[in-house]
Write a protein that holds these residues in place. Structure first.
Motif, short mmCIF file in Angstrom:
data_model
loop_
_atom_site.label_atom_id
_atom_site.label_comp_id
_atom_site.label_asym_id
_atom_site.label_seq_id
_atom_site.Cartn_x
_atom_site.Cartn_y
_atom_site.Cartn_z
N THR A 1 -120.96 -7.90 -75.10
CA THR A 1 -122.32 -8.27 -75.33
C THR A 1 -123.23 -7.38 -74.65
OG1 THR A 1 -122.20 -9.83 -73.55
CG2 THR A 1 -121.65 -10.63 -75.78
N THR B 1 -125.67 -8.41 -72.56
CA THR B 1 -125.43 -9.02 -71.10
C THR B 1 -124.42 -8.58 -70.01
OG1 THR B 1 -126.45 -11.00 -71.71
CG2 THR B 1 -125.34 -11.18 -69.49
N ARG C 1 -129.53 -13.70 -69.50
CA ARG C 1 -128.53 -13.84 -70.47
C ARG C 1 -129.37 -13.88 -71.86
NH1 ARG C 1 -125.44 -19.18 -69.44
NH2 ARG C 1 -124.23 -18.53 -71.00
N ILE D 1 -118.82 -14.70 -71.84
CA ILE D 1 -119.57 -13.89 -71.99
C ILE D 1 -118.87 -12.52 -72.25
CG2 ILE D 1 -121.36 -12.26 -71.12
CD1 ILE D 1 -122.04 -14.51 -69.21
#
Length: 154
Positions: free
Chosen positions: A53, A55, A154, A49
């Protein structure tokens, strides 16, 4: 705001963890709070991740606020705080465990509409957590610790 504070009862993650959870124990200092954010960012990178991003940005903002609260409001002299991170197929779950079970979070007041006249520099951390997290809450599981948790989908 995405969610309101959940009940005091411990809430399990939204689904089973995909990987073993990460646990980071840090000193209850401002340096420890800053380090929490950096180490969580590294863990998110390892889990695939990237920090660029949405998230990851939301998780890092939540970690920054909860870690700052742990060292400011949940600190006991000589005792550390802990950050726990779990990745599920649904969300990233953050738990911050501090040593002040007697100081429980209060649900933030709704954000005011219009210009802000209060010039205080504190008191908005849980409002940010509520804005970034899809779910959050807290639990006192024993006489020595309190866990504040948040989940970011997510």
């Amino acid at each position: 705001m995405k969610s309101e504070i959940a009940a005091q009862a411990a809430t399990p993650p939204s689904s089973a963890p995909l990987l073993p959870p990460a646990r980071i124990r840090l000193s209850s200092s401002h340096r420890g709070a800053r380090l929490a954010r950096l180490l969580v960012g590294q863990q998110l990178d390892e889990w695939g991740i990237p920090q660029t991003t949405g998230t990851a940005s939301a998780v890092l903002a939540v970690v920054a606020e909860l870690a700052a609260n742990a060292v400011t409001h949940g600190r006991s002299p000589g005792r550390d705080f802990e950050v726990r991170l779990a990745l599920t197929d649904v969300c990233v779950r953050v738990e911050v465990v501090d040593t002040r079970p007697d100081r429980v979070p209060q649900a933030p007041a709704p954000a005011p509409v219009g210009p802000v006249v209060d010039e205080s520099t504190g008191g908005r951390g849980l409002l940010l957590v509520a804005g970034y997290a899809d779910r959050w809450g807290w639990a006192v599981r024993d006489a020595y610790t309190k866990t504040v948790w948040a989940e970011v989908d997510r």
